[in-house]
Design an enzyme around this catalytic site. Structure first.
Site, PDB file in Angstrom:
ATOM      1  N   ARG A  21       0.819  -1.212   0.000  1.00  0.00           N
ATOM      2  CA  ARG A  21       0.000   0.000   0.000  1.00  0.00           C
ATOM      3  C   ARG A  21       0.859   1.272   0.000  1.00  0.00           C
ATOM      4  NH1 ARG A  21      -3.711  -0.778   4.913  1.00  0.00           N
ATOM      5  NH2 ARG A  21      -1.761  -1.709   5.592  1.00  0.00           N
TER       6      ARG A  21
ATOM      7  N   ASN B 214      -6.555  -2.552   1.755  1.00  0.00           N
ATOM      8  CA  ASN B 214      -6.501  -4.020   1.788  1.00  0.00           C
ATOM      9  C   ASN B 214      -7.910  -4.554   1.953  1.00  0.00           C
ATOM     10  OD1 ASN B 214      -3.736  -4.253   1.645  1.00  0.00           O
ATOM     11  ND2 ASN B 214      -3.450  -4.478   3.867  1.00  0.00           N
TER      12      ASN B 214
END
Ligand SMILES: [Fe+3]
Ligand SMILES: [Mg+2]
Ligand SMILES: [Zn+2]
Ligand SMILES: [Zn+2]
Lengths: 331, 779
Positions: free
Chosen positions: B25, B43
């Site tokens: 990320r 996520n």
């Protein structure tokens, strides 16, 4: 002896061979069955039966005759009962040498006499040549179990101690060495014996006995696994404490066999309350059949019911419950 | 950048694979930031979900770089793009909260320290200078510290260590490489090293310096790594190595070593091909390297008599710190490019063949009498893993053992299907969970001859099912009824009322190869192995099979040899030599032969008698035992101190001969294929019994064996009208054999499938079992 020989031949065999050797008041009545008294007092009957098939029929330390007496007496005895009476039935193969039969029956008679357990009824059949292996003997024993004695394979509990009455594997290796005519440096002799005297002394010592067994086929390893599963417990043995005669150990080592799985015919496994273990050991060792007795392990809780053994370098291995032959498993 | 005349796009991007807990990320965030895109990343249960808005060419560039520039530890399997309406229209790019109950697709394996973290570790100005628990999103432990998913700090063994303000700031900063590093910590807030003496009492001073001092003084120190404890000693100190052998009751089995870097490794072994690269992979497996002439002199007693040395490089900060201290604590990283003198024996601390020790108190207790000191710490190991072991040959990398650094990375299968759990074999047990197209082969569990290892198998079953969130629909196990793995499998299946499928050992060996190569059609399988129970109740191990999914047909086997004394014969090659003579009809020669080759060996007459009488002499078609027979016939050794010792020596001698003379020619008429499809190598064995040059004998044995196997397999393939062969079984770890088989078969126009992701030995059996179970459901 020939197959199909009429009643006269069989009667002759009974009169001339069985009666004089095994003879007692019960057999002498000549009826189809025997009528016997029971001991006084509260108690229950125990009955056990065993068919004996062994090759060779004669082996160092015994033969099929005494084995068939000991085996059934031991099955009664490990229930905690006093063996009272035996029955015996013979299946003879046509052409079996009369002299050999005589030796076998003599040995049976001697074993029964020594044990103080008469053969009170019997039967004999002859089968065609090739349909038997010389002789098969089935024996059934009846015993008297006094009130208050409760022995069962499901009574082992965490904290109990495991004892054996003497070295293991002698019978199995004696049979094998005879059958295969292996010449070991020192001869190995079967341990076959009746155990009820030893059992009686152990029970009389006041020890809390939970389970008794005679580790016959499958040996100590298989028998303990059976008990562990029946009782829902685990067991831990100490390899160094398990008595094995040096000759048996050496033969097993060489042949690639494990004495833990070799049969005994005159050894007792006793599972007793942990606090009584020394007393139990003393009681066993005080009897002539228990001089080689040892405390070999203990019982603990284990949901998987594993029997384990501590080995040389402090390792612990699983003593398998073999469903079949000892299959090699190295890969 | 902000050319407003360009058309604006909004795209939703789904990234699948190992993309959580690896800094994915923040990577997405920095990429979007660099390109000036708006949107968000989060996520979820399927992986990473992205919304990207901006000028079309920039969004496209962004999407292309999502895979191409993914972080080192990430494994991107799919990048799926679709058009979408924006969920948020705020400018800028955000990392938003995870979505979904169980937020992870996968947890990563443990990974060696990255370059950036190493730089910090050895720069005196850094706040993590010489701190043994430093790592970042690109490196460090994962699998071994994760209790359950989703992977966040509260569910790892860092939970008891709240982050200090400085660490919290790093954790929260998307531009920091410790952004969302769940196990982030520093000397102020994280775990600490301790050095304990043999009695478990603290030793004063700097734990690393004191540990190095003890190691240099020839002492044995237990080191807590990622997956468990190692026992370490100075590998150059023959007395220390001998002492370790004595304490571990390990007579001759080789030890693996740890060297500081490739330069140090090069001084011990001649690295070839890709081996330097393999050593430096973040997995940090033990790599089997070919020794050079003076390796045994440099490292006396470490791996005596073998051609290979198992070597790994440091992976945990702790290991680096030891080498650093031994090098005099230099500043910077220059020393890590230079050869270092210190080489450590690193052997698993698994007393009595039981599972690796992971806990501090347990270490002091179970390693009593073995370790002089314990270098341990207060970060718990949640799941133990032994080191992975690999080797490189002409065909690529091959696993001998999968463990730390590899698990729980899945092996990709060809098809979807029901979830399967396979309980694995008896020796070198691993288990396998199959979910969708992914097969999760567990770390090495061990030999199931002791209760702690059986318990470890059970724990690992529960742990893997839990973290993978799998409810198996079918169970697979070995055909052998007495294996604890078989019993556990039966109980597991009965409890849940699901089917349990028994798979023959060698069927599973071939199936494992088909699973990882995703080969969908029938093959001829050549299973070359130790012993496993066959479909007919026999002891198989050198089998020619026709494998068609769940169907396995035996086309032939090696002509059986007998095992005088069962398992015992497998430890004593001279017994197999006797069995070979017996099979040759020369029982009467056994005593004279043994007297000639093994003058001190007692009992040859008895073995001859056992063979004559078929007394505890089970027959086996195992190739492993044929190797033993060959070694026995050449007089190499009467007994083996560890598994496959004789076979490894035989291979070493063949290699030595080949180095001097080139490849050996097969023995003329060395083998026959008889009418029942048996490959009969007795003529070769007869020749070996007369051969007094063991190197030549070994070389010719390998050459003839390979030629015979090639001919046998090729003929079967032709009859079956198949052109693909799968090779499985532990004997494929023999370099010469696998090389000659591969070349010989390919020369006949056959395609060869081999085990590359799973070990070809029993470590891969569970994968094969699972594959067969799935195939049998489909039929
Ligand atoms: Fe195998
Ligand atoms: Mg019985
Ligand atoms: Zn890092
Ligand atoms: Zn901190």
């Amino acid at each position: 002896m020939s197959h199909g020989s009429g009643g006269r031949a069989m009667a002759q065999l009974i009169d001339e061979l069985f009666a004089p050797l095994l003879g007692n008041d019960y057999l002498a009545q000549g009826n189809d069955g025997s009528v016997m008294p029971l001991p006084d007092g509260p108690g229950r009957l125990v009955m056990a039966t065993d068919a004996h098939v062994v090759s060779p029929l004669f082996f160092p330390g015994g033969d099929i005759g005494c084995l068939s007496v000991h085996g059934t007496i031991n099955d009664v005895a490990v229930m905690g009962a006093k063996p009272l009476y035996l029955s015996a039935s013979f299946i003879l193969e046509e052409g079996f040498a009369l002299a050999d039969l005589k030796r076998i029956v003599e040995s049976m008679a001697a074993a029964a006499k020594e044990a103080g357990v008469p053969v009170v009824t019997g039967d004999t059949k002859v089968v065609e040549q090739g349909k038997g292996d010389g002789v098969f003997i089935s024996t059934t024993g009846v015993g008297w179990l006094p009130a208050g004695i409760e022995l069962s394979g499901n009574r082992a509990a965490a904290g109990d101690a495991i004892l054996v009455s003497g070295p293991i594997g002698d019978h199995g290796m004696a049979i094998m060495s005879q059958r295969e005519s292996l010449a070991f440096e020192s001869p190995i002799v079967s341990d076959t014996a009746a155990l009820h005297g030893l059992v009686a002394d152990l029970l009389a010592s006041g020890v809390q006995v939970k389970v008794l067994r005679d580790p016959t086929r499958g040996g100590l390893g298989t028998t303990l696994n059976e008990i562990a599963r029946q009782s829902g417990v685990g067991m831990m043995l100490q390899e160094a404490r398990i008595p094995v005669q040096p000759a048996v150990a050496a033969a097993c080592e060489f042949l690639g066999l494990d004495p833990l799985y070799c049969a005994c015919e005159g050894r007792l496994i006793a599972i007793v309350a942990g606090e009584d273990k020394d007393k139990a050991l003393a009681a066993l060792q005080a009897h002539p059949q228990g001089t080689g007795a040892a405390i070999v392990g203990s019982v603990h809780e284990d949901p998987h019911h594993f029997v384990q053994m501590t080995t040389g370098f402090g390792g612990k291995r699983i003593v398998d419950w073999l469903t079949g032959e000892q299959l090699p498993r190295i890969c | 950048m902000n050319d407003l005349t360009l058309p604006l796009l909004c795209r939703r991007v789904r990234v699948r694979g190992l993309v959580q807990g690896v800094g994915y990320r923040p990577f997405v965030y920095r990429l979007a930031f660099e390109l000036g895109l708006s949107g968000w990343v989060r996520n979820d249960a399927e992986g990473v979900d992205i919304e990207a808005r901006g000028p079309a060419p920039l969004v496209e560039r962004f999407i292309a770089r999502l895979r191409a520039e993914a972080p080192e530890l990430a494994r991107v399997e799919a990048v799926e793009v679709r058009e979408a309406e924006p969920e948020r229209s705020l400018p800028g790019f955000l990392i938003v909260e995870s979505r979904g109950g169980h937020a992870s697709t996968a947890i990563g394996p443990d990974s060696a320290l990255c370059h950036d973290c190493l730089e910090e570790l050895f720069s005196p100005q850094d706040r993590r200078h010489r701190y043994a628990f430093t790592h970042c999103t690109h490196c460090g432990p994962r699998y071994s510290i994760t209790r359950e998913l989703p992977y966040d700090r509260a569910r790892t063994s860092l939970a008891p260590f709240p982050q200090c303000p400085a660490c919290t700031a790093e954790y929260a900063d998307p531009h920091n490489r410790r952004f969302h590093a769940e196990a982030n910590c520093c000397p102020d807030c994280g775990p600490q090293l301790r050095l304990l003496d043999a009695a478990g009492q603290p030793i004063a001073g700097d734990p690393v310096r004191e540990a190095v001092r003890l190691l240099q003084a020839g002492k044995i120190v237990a080191l807590k790594g990622y997956g468990g404890f190692h026992l370490a000693c100075d590998a150059r100190n023959g007395a220390a190595v001998a002492e370790l052998r004595k304490r571990k009751h390990r007579e001759e089995k080789p030890f693996a070593v740890m060297a500081a870097n490739v330069a140090s490794a090069n001084a011990l072994c001649a690295l070839g091909g890709d081996e330097a690269g393999l050593l430096e992979l973040p997995e940090r497996s033990i790599v089997l390297l070919r020794k050079q002439d003076n390796t045994d002199t440099q490292l006396p007693g470490v791996a005596p008599g073998l051609q290979w040395l198992g070597l790994m490089l440091p992976y945990a900060p702790l290991h680096y710190l030891l080498f650093h201290a031994a090098a005099g604590e230099p500043e910077g990283l220059a020393w890590l490019a230079q050869a270092q003198d210190l080489v450590l024996v690193m052997t698993s601390a698994n007393p009595g063949g039981e599972p690796l020790v992971t806990d501090n108190a347990e270490a002091v207790e179970r390693l009593a009498g073995m370790a002089d000191a314990f270098l341990c710490h207060d970060r718990d190991i949640v799941i133990r893993s032994d080191d992975s072991v690999i080797r490189c040959d002409e065909g690529g990398v091959q696993f001998l053992r999968r463990g730390r650094g590899q698990t729980p990375r899945p092996i990709k299968l060809k098809d979807e299907g029901p979830a399967v759990l396979a309980f694995g074999p008896y020796l070198k047990n691993t288990l396998c969970v199959v979910k969708g197209r992914e097969a999760y082969l567990s770390q090495h569990i061990g030999d199931l001859d002791n209760v702690p290892t059986v318990n470890f198998l059970e724990e690992t079953v529960a742990h893997l099912l839990h973290i993978l969130d799998v409810e198996p629909q079918v169970i697979a196990h070995d055909l052998h009824p007495d294996f604890p793995s078989t019993r556990l499998a039966a109980a597991f299946a009965a409890e849940r009322g699901i089917p349990a499928i028994a798979v023959a050992h060698h069927h599973a060996h071939i199936a494992a190869v088909l699973a990882e190569t995703r080969y969908p059609k029938p093959v001829i399988g050549l299973a070359l192995d130790g012993i496993g129970l066959g479909e007919d109740g026999g002891l198989w191990g050198g089998e020619l099979l026709r494998v068609d999914g769940a169907d396995c047909q035996r086309l032939g086997g090696l002509l059986p040899l007998q095992l005088p004394g069962g398992d015992r014969a497998a430890r004593e090659p001279w017994r197999l030599a006797a069995a070979a003579l017996h099979a040759l009809g020369r029982n009467g020669d056994i005593e004279a032969f043994v007297a000639r080759r093994y003058p001190d060996q007692q009992g040859a007459g008895m073995i001859a008698e056992m063979l004559r009488k078929q007394l505890n002499c089970p027959p086996t078609s195992s190739l492993g035992r044929l190797f033993d027979a060959a070694a026995g016939l050449l007089g190499l050794r009467a007994s083996q101190r560890f598994e496959a010792q004789a076979a490894m020596e035989l291979e070493g001698r063949a290699h030595a001969w080949e180095e001097r003379h080139g490849p050996a020619a097969p023995l003329t008429d060395g083998w026959n294929i008889n009418n029942d499809g048996h490959l009969d190598l007795l003529p070769l064995l007869a020749w070996l019994g007369e051969c007094d040059d063991a190197d030549l004998g070994a070389a010719r044995f390998h050459a003839t064996l390979a030629a015979g196997l090639v001919h046998w397999a090729a003929a079967a393939a032709e009859r079956a009208n198949l052109s693909t062969l799968a090779l499985g079984g532990g004997c494929l770890l023999n370099h010469l054999l696998s090389r000659d088989l591969r070349m010989g078969l390919q020369a006949r126009g056959l395609a060869v499938l081999e085990a590359r992701q799973a070990p070809p030995n029993d470590g891969g059996i569970a994968l094969g079992q699972a594959w067969v179970a799935r195939q049998s459901l489909g039929r």
